[in-house]
Design a protein around this motif. Structure first.
Motif, PDB file in Angstrom:
ATOM      1  N   LEU A  92      -9.053 -15.174 -12.647  1.00  0.00           N
ATOM      2  CA  LEU A  92      -8.106 -15.887 -11.782  1.00  0.00           C
ATOM      3  C   LEU A  92      -8.307 -15.435 -10.343  1.00  0.00           C
ATOM      4  O   LEU A  92      -8.383 -14.231 -10.069  1.00  0.00           O
ATOM      5  N   VAL A  93      -8.379 -16.405  -9.433  1.00  0.00           N
ATOM      6  CA  VAL A  93      -8.441 -16.104  -8.003  1.00  0.00           C
ATOM      7  C   VAL A  93      -7.318 -16.875  -7.312  1.00  0.00           C
ATOM      8  O   VAL A  93      -7.454 -18.066  -7.030  1.00  0.00           O
ATOM      9  N   PRO A  94      -6.190 -16.228  -7.042  1.00  0.00           N
ATOM     10  CA  PRO A  94      -5.085 -16.922  -6.365  1.00  0.00           C
ATOM     11  C   PRO A  94      -5.363 -17.068  -4.865  1.00  0.00           C
ATOM     12  O   PRO A  94      -5.836 -16.134  -4.209  1.00  0.00           O
ATOM     13  N   THR A  95      -5.068 -18.245  -4.314  1.00  0.00           N
ATOM     14  CA  THR A  95      -5.194 -18.465  -2.872  1.00  0.00           C
ATOM     15  C   THR A  95      -4.053 -19.364  -2.402  1.00  0.00           C
ATOM     16  O   THR A  95      -3.347 -19.979  -3.208  1.00  0.00           O
ATOM     17  N   PHE A 144      -8.600 -10.238  -5.812  1.00  0.00           N
ATOM     18  CA  PHE A 144      -7.852 -10.308  -4.556  1.00  0.00           C
ATOM     19  C   PHE A 144      -8.654  -9.627  -3.451  1.00  0.00           C
ATOM     20  O   PHE A 144      -9.331  -8.624  -3.692  1.00  0.00           O
ATOM     21  N   GLY A 145      -8.550 -10.139  -2.238  1.00  0.00           N
ATOM     22  CA  GLY A 145      -9.239  -9.524  -1.115  1.00  0.00           C
ATOM     23  C   GLY A 145      -8.528  -8.259  -0.648  1.00  0.00           C
ATOM     24  O   GLY A 145      -7.302  -8.185  -0.635  1.00  0.00           O
ATOM     25  N   GLU A 146      -9.313  -7.255  -0.254  1.00  0.00           N
ATOM     26  CA  GLU A 146      -8.738  -6.019   0.266  1.00  0.00           C
ATOM     27  C   GLU A 146      -8.172  -6.172   1.671  1.00  0.00           C
ATOM     28  O   GLU A 146      -7.487  -5.277   2.154  1.00  0.00           O
ATOM     29  N   LYS A 147      -8.435  -7.295   2.318  1.00  0.00           N
ATOM     30  CA  LYS A 147      -7.876  -7.489   3.657  1.00  0.00           C
ATOM     31  C   LYS A 147      -6.350  -7.386   3.628  1.00  0.00           C
ATOM     32  O   LYS A 147      -5.742  -6.781   4.500  1.00  0.00           O
ATOM     33  N   ASP A 148      -5.708  -7.966   2.620  1.00  0.00           N
ATOM     34  CA  ASP A 148      -4.264  -7.828   2.425  1.00  0.00           C
ATOM     35  C   ASP A 148      -4.030  -6.618   1.529  1.00  0.00           C
ATOM     36  O   ASP A 148      -3.650  -6.747   0.354  1.00  0.00           O
ATOM     37  N   TYR A 149      -4.249  -5.434   2.088  1.00  0.00           N
ATOM     38  CA  TYR A 149      -4.305  -4.223   1.281  1.00  0.00           C
ATOM     39  C   TYR A 149      -2.948  -3.860   0.685  1.00  0.00           C
ATOM     40  O   TYR A 149      -2.852  -3.455  -0.465  1.00  0.00           O
TER      41      TYR A 149
END
Length: 284
Positions: free
Chosen positions: A26-29, A146-151
């Motif tokens: 799953l990749v939530p966006t 999830f991207g680490e940008k929104d850590y």
């Protein structure tokens, strides 16, 4: 690629994927996809047999003075990008489908959600935790990306999954993907499109200043003075305000006044031209 807009359609499509066998990612966006999102899709595709991407602009994580109405919505373009990346299923519910009439449940994750963006955006992480919990229950993936940008968001989601025994996925199956950056180092974000050309040029000061601060911290220089110098550099470069510039424990997000022996993270949020930029980098 299949597209589901109702829970009934989603479950039918997921059933077909499971009948084929293999694992599901799953990749939530929230849509407005860019190369950072596509990197998540590629990592998910390399780890699992089927990728389910969701696009949902979640109203419960926006504050009353934030940009919910202005948030870019481009479902047709996003859908084409996902299909080109080999995504198996797009879950694109309406607000009414995700939050039906009478919806009255909210999830709050304490401690790790406090401070940083949590202090500046009250209720934001309650909205994030609630919608991601619903997505986990709806899709029941083997892994989630999830991207680490929104850590801080990633830390909140991992804590929620652990505390609520969300075994599909459990905390170990939540994959953090390193931040994807522009050529000048600025972290890719849907909100970068709000920057004027002049502000976009100034914004590149953020990653450079963070890297310089990390080098000083790793060299043993005073953390408090280093963070103050980082703020001064951003303000001098044309940023309007620095919401926070903090060194924190990489797992608990507890603030650090001195460099510890364990993994740490430098987290920054700053505003330029009405756009709020966030970034974080590892401190080794």
């Amino acid at each position: 690629m299949q597209t589901a807009s109702t829970l009934k359609m989603l479950r039918r499509s997921l059933g077909a994927l499971r009948n084929e066998g293999g694992t599901i990612a799953l990749v939530p966006t929230m849509g407005a996809l860019h190369e950072g999102h596509l990197t998540l899709m590629r990592d998910a595709k390399s780890a699992c047999d089927h990728v389910v991407a969701s696009i949902f602009v979640n109203p419960t994580q926006f504050g009353p003075n934030e940009d919910l109405d202005a948030y870019p919505r481009q479902l047709a373009e996003d859908s084409a990008m996902l299909e080109s990346e080999g995504v198996s299923l797009l879950w694109a519910p309406t607000v009414e489908e995700m939050y039906p009439k009478g919806f009255a449940t909210s999830i709050s994750v304490s401690k790790v959600s406090e401070g940083f963006c949590g202090a500046d955006r009250p209720g934001h992480f309650d909205g994030v935790a609630t919608v991601v919990c619903k997505l986990f229950n709806q899709v029941q993936p083997d892994k989630a990306f999830f991207g680490e940008k929104d850590y801080q968001q990633l830390a909140v989601i991992r804590t929620m999954a652990r505390d609520l025994d969300l075994t599909f996925p459990h905390a170990d199956a939540i994959v953090g993907v390193p931040t994807v950056r522009e050529a000048d180092g600025l972290a890719m974000s849907s909100r970068n499109r709000y920057l004027t050309p002049e502000d976009r040029e100034r914004a590149a000061t953020l990653p450079r200043a963070m890297q310089e601060a990390i080098a000083r911290i790793e060299d043993g220089q005073n953390v408090t003075r280093t963070l103050a110098a980082l703020e001064d550099e951003l303000l001098g470069a044309g940023f309007d305000r620095v919401d926070y510039a903090e060194l924190a424990d990489a797992s608990s997000l507890e603030r650090l006044d001195t460099r510890s022996s364990g993994p740490a993270r430098l987290l920054v949020a700053a505003r330029i031209g009405g756009t709020r930029l966030i970034d974080n980098m590892a401190v080794t």
